[in-house]
Motif scaffolding. Structure first.
Motif, PDB file in Angstrom:
ATOM      1  N   UNK A 515       0.803  -1.209   0.000  1.00 13.71           N
ATOM      2  CA  UNK A 515       0.000   0.000   0.000  1.00 13.71           C
ATOM      3  C   UNK A 515       0.835   1.258   0.000  1.00 13.71           C
ATOM      4  N   UNK A 516       1.932   1.239   0.741  1.00 10.93           N
ATOM      5  CA  UNK A 516       2.811   2.415   0.775  1.00 10.93           C
ATOM      6  C   UNK A 516       3.419   2.665  -0.603  1.00 10.93           C
ATOM      7  N   UNK A 517       3.736   1.593  -1.313  1.00  5.26           N
ATOM      8  CA  UNK A 517       4.272   1.751  -2.667  1.00  5.26           C
ATOM      9  C   UNK A 517       3.231   2.382  -3.589  1.00  5.26           C
ATOM     10  N   UNK A 518       1.972   1.970  -3.459  1.00  5.33           N
ATOM     11  CA  UNK A 518       0.901   2.559  -4.274  1.00  5.33           C
ATOM     12  C   UNK A 518       0.767   4.048  -3.979  1.00  5.33           C
ATOM     13  N   UNK A 519       0.792   4.416  -2.700  1.00  5.02           N
ATOM     14  CA  UNK A 519       0.684   5.833  -2.331  1.00  5.02           C
ATOM     15  C   UNK A 519       1.870   6.638  -2.850  1.00  5.02           C
ATOM     16  N   UNK A 520       3.051   6.037  -2.842  1.00  2.00           N
ATOM     17  CA  UNK A 520       4.236   6.749  -3.330  1.00  2.00           C
ATOM     18  C   UNK A 520       4.131   7.023  -4.831  1.00  2.00           C
ATOM     19  N   UNK A 521       3.572   6.064  -5.584  1.00  2.00           N
ATOM     20  CA  UNK A 521       3.356   6.305  -7.015  1.00  2.00           C
ATOM     21  C   UNK A 521       2.369   7.456  -7.189  1.00  2.00           C
ATOM     22  N   UNK A 522       1.319   7.461  -6.365  1.00  4.05           N
ATOM     23  CA  UNK A 522       0.323   8.520  -6.447  1.00  4.05           C
ATOM     24  C   UNK A 522       0.923   9.887  -6.139  1.00  4.05           C
ATOM     25  N   UNK A 523       1.982   9.903  -5.334  1.00  4.18           N
ATOM     26  CA  UNK A 523       2.652  11.156  -4.995  1.00  4.18           C
ATOM     27  C   UNK A 523       3.635  11.605  -6.072  1.00  4.18           C
ATOM     28  N   UNK A 524       3.878  10.737  -7.039  1.00  3.78           N
ATOM     29  CA  UNK A 524       4.783  11.110  -8.117  1.00  3.78           C
ATOM     30  C   UNK A 524       6.108  10.395  -8.118  1.00  3.78           C
ATOM     31  N   UNK A 525       6.319   9.451  -7.204  1.00  3.85           N
ATOM     32  CA  UNK A 525       7.574   8.688  -7.193  1.00  3.85           C
ATOM     33  C   UNK A 525       7.655   7.791  -8.430  1.00  3.85           C
ATOM     34  N   UNK A 526       8.851   7.532  -8.901  1.00  2.00           N
ATOM     35  CA  UNK A 526       9.085   6.692 -10.065  1.00  2.00           C
ATOM     36  C   UNK A 526       8.776   5.227  -9.752  1.00  2.00           C
ATOM     37  N   UNK A 527       7.955   4.622 -10.597  1.00  2.00           N
ATOM     38  CA  UNK A 527       7.638   3.195 -10.444  1.00  2.00           C
ATOM     39  C   UNK A 527       8.915   2.363 -10.489  1.00  2.00           C
ATOM     40  N   UNK A 528       9.732   2.605 -11.490  1.00  2.00           N
ATOM     41  CA  UNK A 528      10.959   1.812 -11.657  1.00  2.00           C
ATOM     42  C   UNK A 528      11.898   2.004 -10.481  1.00  2.00           C
ATOM     43  N   UNK A 529      12.003   3.230  -9.961  1.00  2.97           N
ATOM     44  CA  UNK A 529      12.929   3.490  -8.862  1.00  2.97           C
ATOM     45  C   UNK A 529      12.461   2.839  -7.569  1.00  2.97           C
ATOM     46  N   UNK A 530      11.151   2.853  -7.316  1.00  3.01           N
ATOM     47  CA  UNK A 530      10.623   2.185  -6.121  1.00  3.01           C
ATOM     48  C   UNK A 530      11.031   0.713  -6.125  1.00  3.01           C
ATOM     49  N   UNK A 531      10.791   0.043  -7.251  1.00  2.00           N
ATOM     50  CA  UNK A 531      11.122  -1.385  -7.326  1.00  2.00           C
ATOM     51  C   UNK A 531      12.627  -1.619  -7.266  1.00  2.00           C
ATOM     52  N   UNK A 532      13.392  -0.742  -7.890  1.00  2.00           N
ATOM     53  CA  UNK A 532      14.848  -0.879  -7.868  1.00  2.00           C
ATOM     54  C   UNK A 532      15.390  -0.764  -6.452  1.00  2.00           C
ATOM     55  N   UNK A 533      14.885   0.199  -5.688  1.00  2.00           N
ATOM     56  CA  UNK A 533      15.365   0.403  -4.318  1.00  2.00           C
ATOM     57  C   UNK A 533      15.074  -0.819  -3.450  1.00  2.00           C
ATOM     58  N   UNK A 534      13.909  -1.412  -3.636  1.00  2.00           N
ATOM     59  CA  UNK A 534      13.546  -2.565  -2.819  1.00  2.00           C
ATOM     60  C   UNK A 534      14.368  -3.790  -3.208  1.00  2.00           C
ATOM     61  N   UNK A 535      14.672  -3.945  -4.493  1.00  2.00           N
ATOM     62  CA  UNK A 535      15.561  -5.045  -4.897  1.00  2.00           C
ATOM     63  C   UNK A 535      16.949  -4.853  -4.292  1.00  2.00           C
ATOM     64  N   UNK A 536      17.407  -3.620  -4.217  1.00  2.00           N
ATOM     65  CA  UNK A 536      18.710  -3.350  -3.590  1.00  2.00           C
ATOM     66  C   UNK A 536      18.694  -3.718  -2.110  1.00  2.00           C
TER      67      UNK A 536
END
Length: 738
Positions: A515-536
Motif C-alpha cells: 500500500x505504501x508503494x501505491x501511495x508513493x506512485x500517487x505522490x509522483x515517485x518513479x515506479x521503476x525506482x521504487x522497485x529498484x530500491x527494494x531489490x537493492x
C-alpha cells in the motif's frame, strides 16, 4: 579389514579383494557427516593404505533414503570460533585427500541425495555411478547456507566437469539428476533402477579388469573445452561471472568467496585448498550465514508436528489419503497437480461440465509442464493424470479424508459450499479453505463440525511457493491441525500455523508495504525506482511488480478485507479501485504498473491518468535529517518499515506465537531478504531503539499508519531483542541486549 567393527560403517571384503564400505549412521533417517562418522571413516581409510589384498574399494550407503546429505548442520552452527572452523575444514580436507591419493581404485555408488560433503566425498573417489531415478539429487548446496564447499568441492569439481558447469553448480546450489550428472561427466554411469544391483557389480568387475575402460569422459562441447583449457579463456569466464554476481555479492558474500575459490583451483594445489579453507572460515562469521543457518533450522521446526500440536494429537494423527478439491480454477488445478504428484488420490468438483472440461485442460497443461520439467516418461505422466479426476457430481467426494475449497473469494458462497459438504461427506472429513483473507471461523459455522474446519492458504503459483499457512479457526482442534501439518509436509511444503485473523500472517504483513508503494506512485515517485530500491534491499522483486503478478483486482479484494486491522488503507483501496476500473489489473491483462508483451515485462505503463488525487506529493524530503541512519535510503525506509511494524503487531496479537515463524513465513511467502533473516531479525539488527525512533518520525511526516506498535515501545524501554545474538539454534524469547 573385516575384523574391525564400527558404529556407522560396515566393512566387508569379498573373494575378489573388493572392499565394500557401507555407511548407515544409527538413529538418523539420512546419513550425515558428524565427528564420529569422520573419525571412523578416517580409521578405515588409513587401514586401506596398508591393505595389500584390497583390489578396489566401493563406498555406498546402507540407507534406502540416500547416499549422504552432507555435513551435520547442527555441528556447523555450533562452531563458535575460527579455530573450531579451521579444525573442521582441515580434518575434512585431509580425509578426502587421503581417499584421493589411495593407489587402489575407489568407487562411490550413489542413490538418493548426494549433497554437500557427500558429493565432496564422491569427488575424492576415482569413479562415481548413480541410480537414475527421481530421488537421486547430486549437488553442492552450501551457498544456500551462506557458505561454500570446504572439503575440496571448489577444487575438484572444476577439473571434473569444467569451469562453467562447476560455477553453475556451486553458485546456484543446484541439484542434478543422475542423467544430468552423467551428461557433464560428473558420474561415470547413470544406471536404471531395474538394473541397479547387477549393473553395480558389472561396473566393479570392469574396474578390476581394465580401470580406464569405464571412464565416461568429458561431455562438454568441444569449443567449451578449448576455451576452458586456456588461462585466457578461464579468465574471461571468471570475469563474466564476477560481473553477473557483483550486485548480490555484498548481500551474499559466499558468491564472491566461491568464485575466488574456484579460480584458485587452477593454480598450485595446496594454495587452492588453503583459499577454500580460509574463505569458508571467514564466511561462517558473517551475518548472512548466521541468518541463513537460522532459516534452515526454522524450516526444520516448522515441519515438525511437535512445534504446532501436543504429543496426544500426534499419536492420534491419521494420514490423509484422498483429497477433494472444490473448483478447478488456477488455484484448484495447481493444488490438484501438486497433491496428485505427491501420490494422493484427487477428486475435483466443478459446477457444470463446461467448467469441468476447462479444468481438465488446465490440469493437463500443468501436468504436462511438470512432466517436461521432471523428465517423466509417458507411463509416469499417465499415472499422475489418472490420480486426478474432475467431476460434476457430489458422490465421488463422499469418502474424501480432506476437502479443500478453492473457489471465488465470497464468504456466502464458501459457506454454502461447506454447508453442502457437511451433508455428503463422512463425519471425519476435514474441510479446509484456501481463502487468502476471509474468516474461516465464519465458514465453519455453516457446518456441524467446527473442530474439523481450518484454512490451508496455498500461495500462487502452488508448485513454486514453499509456504502454506495452516489457519486455526475458533473451534479447530489439535488433531485436525496435526493432520493438516502432516499433509502439508507430505506435499514437500513448509507449514506455518496462524490464528484466524484478517489476512492471516503473510498478507497482513505484506499489504502495508504494498500500500505504501501505491501511495508513493500517487505522490509522483518513479515506479521503476521504487522497485529498484527494494531489490537493492534484498527483495526478489519490487512491490509494484509484485502487485502486477498478484493482480490488482486480487490486491483490491484483499486490501478491503484488511481495513479492519490495518491503519491508513482507505487511500490505497481508492487508488487500486481506480486502476482496476481502468482495466489496469496487472500482468494477466498485459498492463498494470508495467506493461507486458506475451507475458514479458517491457516497461512502465502510462498510469499517470489512473492515479488521480495524488496526496502529499513530495512531502518528507526535508525531514530526512531527523531519521537515525540504519543504512536504508529514504525510499527503502518508507517501504520496509511498514512490514517491520506489522510483523511486530502480528507477534503482539498472537497471530503466530513464535518469532522465528513470523520471519520464516515472510521469507518463504514474500521473499523477504533472506540474508537479513526476516523482519524481526531486521528489527534486531537495526535495534529496537532505532526502529522506534524512526517510526515516530515517519508517523510525524506521513501519519498514523506509521504509529509504533506497543510491543516495540515496551521492548525499546526494556532494552530487549527478539532473538539472542548469533545463535541460530536458540529459542526466540525476547532477550535483553545485556
Amino acid at each position: 579389514m573385516n575384523a574391525q567393527t564400527y558404529e556407522s560403517f560396515d566393512v566387508r571384503t569379498d573373494r575378489r579383494g573388493v572392499t565394500t564400505i557401507t555407511l548407515d549412521v544409527p538413529g538418523r533417517p539420512m546419513n550425515v557427516f558428524d565427528g564420529s562418522v569422520m573419525k571412523e571413516l578416517n580409521d578405515i581409510v588409513r587401514r586401506l593404505q596398508t591393505d595389500l589384498d584390497c583390489k578396489a574399494v566401493v563406498f555406498r550407503s546402507g540407507k534406502e533414503s540416500g547416499f549422504l546429505a552432507g555435513a551435520d548442520v547442527n555441528a556447523i552452527a555450533a562452531i563458535s570460533s575460527p579455530v573450531e572452523a579451521a579444525k573442521l575444514i582441515d580434518e575434512g580436507q585431509r580425509l578426502f585427500n587421503t581417499i584421493d591419493w589411495l593407489t587402489i581404485p575407489t568407487i562411490a555408488v550413489i542413490h538418493g541425495p548426494c549433497l554437500g560433503g557427500g558429493l565432496e566425498w564422491a569427488l575424492a573417489c576415482d569413479y562415481r555411478i548413480a541410480r537414475d531415478n527421481s530421488s537421486t539429487k547430486i549437488g553442492l548446496p552450501e551457498i544456500k547456507l551462506g557458505l561454500i564447499p570446504g572439503w575440496g568441492g571448489t577444487q575438484r569439481l572444476p577439473k571434473l566437469v569444467g569451469l562453467k558447469n562447476a560455477l553453475t553448480m556451486i553458485l546456484k546450489g543446484t541439484h542434478l539428476s543422475a542423467g544430468e550428472a552423467y551428461k557433464i561427466g560428473l558420474v561415470d554411469q547413470a544406471i536404471s533402477p531395474d538394473d541397479w544391483d547387477d549393473a553395480v557389480d558389472e561396473f566393479v568387475e570392469k574396474i578390476l579388469i581394465s580401470p580406464h575402460s569405464v571412464r565416461s569422459g568429458s561431455k562438454r562441447p568441444v569449443i567449451q573445452r578449448i576455451i576452458e583449457a586456456t588461462q585466457v579463456g578461464r579468465s574471461m569466464i571468471i570475469a563474466a561471472t564476477k560481473r553477473r554476481i557483483d550486485s548480490k555479492s555484498k548481500q551474499y558474500p559466499a558468491l564472491g568467496a566461491a568464485l575466488r575459490s574456484v579460480r584458485s583451483s587452477y593454480g598450485i594445489r595446496p594454495k587452492g585448498f588453503m583459499t577454500e579453507r580460509n574463505e569458508f572460515i571467514d564466511l561462517l562469521a558473517t551475518p548472512t550465514c548466521r541468518h541463513l543457518l537460522q532459516l534452515f533450522f526454522d524450516r526444520e521446526s516448522a515441519r515438525s508436528l511437535r512445534t504446532w500440536t501436543d504429543q496426544t494429537s500426534i499419536i492420534h494423527e491419521e494420514p490423509i489419503r484422498k483429497v477433494g478439491i472444490i473448483g478447478a480454477g488456477a488455484m484448484g488445478a495447481g493444488i490438484a497437480q501438486l497433491v496428485g504428484y505427491r501420490g494422493y488420490d484427487v477428486v475435483i468438483k466443478e459446477i457444470n461440465e463446461a467448467a469441468a472440461e476447462a479444468g481438465r485442460t488446465r490440469v493437463n497443461d500443468l501436468v504436462n509442464q511438470l512432466a517436461r520439467h521432471k523428465k517423466m516418461n509417458e507411463s509416469t505422466r499417465e499415472q499422475l493424470l489418472g490420480r486426478i479426476r474432475i467431476v460434476t457430481e457430489d458422490e465421488p467426494l463422499s469418502d474424501a479424508d480432506l476437502v479443500i475449497e478453492a473457489i471465488v473469494e465470497k464468504l456466502d458462497v464458501k459457506r454454502s459450499v461447506f454447508r453442502a459438504l457437511d451433508r455428503i461427506t463422512t463425519p471425519e472429513t476435514i474441510f479446509a479453505s484456501n481463502t487468502s483473507s476471509l474468516s474461516v471461523t465464519d465458514m465453519a459455522t455453516a457446518t456441524q463440525r467446527g473442530n474439523l474446519v481450518a484454512g490451508l492458504h496455498f500461495f500462487n503459483p502452488v508448485h513454486k511457493m514453499e509456504l502454506v499457512e495452516v489457519v486455526r479457526a475458533k473451534e479447530t482442534n489439535d488433531v485436525t491441525i496435526a493432520r493438516l501439518v502432516g499433509f502439508v509436509r507430505g506435499l514437500g511444503k513448509t507449514p506455518i500455523v496462524t490464528a484466524d485473523t484478517p489476512g492471516f500472517l503473510v498478507n497482513r504483513v505484506l499489504f502495508p508495504y504494498l500500500g505504501e508503494a501505491v501511495l508513493m506512485v500517487a505522490e509522483g515517485h518513479s515506479v521503476a525506482n521504487i522497485d529498484k530500491e527494494v531489490r537493492r534491499f534484498g527483495m526478489p522483486m519490487g512491490p509494484l511488480e509484485l502487485l502486477d503478478q498478484v493482480g490488482l483486482d486480487v490486491a483490491l479484494h484483499v486490501s478491503r478485507s484488511l481495513e479492519s486491522v490495518l491503519s491508513g488503507l482507505c487511500p490505497v483501496v481508492d487508488q487500486l479501485a481506480i486502476m482496476v476500473e481502468d482495466g489496469l489489473i496487472g500482468k494477466k491483462a498485459s498492463a498494470g504498473f508495467y506493461w507486458y508483451l506475451n507475458g514479458k515485462k517491457k516497461g512502465v505503463s502510462k498510469i499517470s491518468q489512473s492515479m488521480r488525487g495524488a496526496p502529499d506529493a513530495g512531502i518528507g524530503d526535508q525531514y530526512e535529517a531527523r531519521f537515525v541512519n540504519e543504512g536504508l535510503t529514504p525510499v527503502q525506509r518508507r517501504l520496509i518499515y511498514p512490514m517491520l511494524a506489522e510483523s511486530i503487531r502480528a507477534k503482539q496479537e498472537g497471530v503466530v506465537q513464535e518469532n522465528w515463524a513470523i520471519d520464516l513465513a515472510m521469507v518463504l511467502g514474500t521473499g523477504f531478504a533472506p540474508h537479513r533473516g526476516g523482519p524481526l531479525h531486521t528489527v534486531d539488527s537495526f535495534s529496537e531503539h532505532v526502529v522506534h525512533a524512526n517510526l515516530n518520525q515517519l508517523q510525524e511526516v506521513f501519519g498514523d499508519r506509521f504509529v509504533p506498535p506497543r510491543l516495540l515501545v515496551d521492548m525499546a524501554k526494556q532494552n530487549l531483542t527478539f532473538f539472542p545474538k548469533s545463535n541460530p539454534q536458540s529459542n526466540d524469547r525476547a532477550v535483553s541486549r545485556g
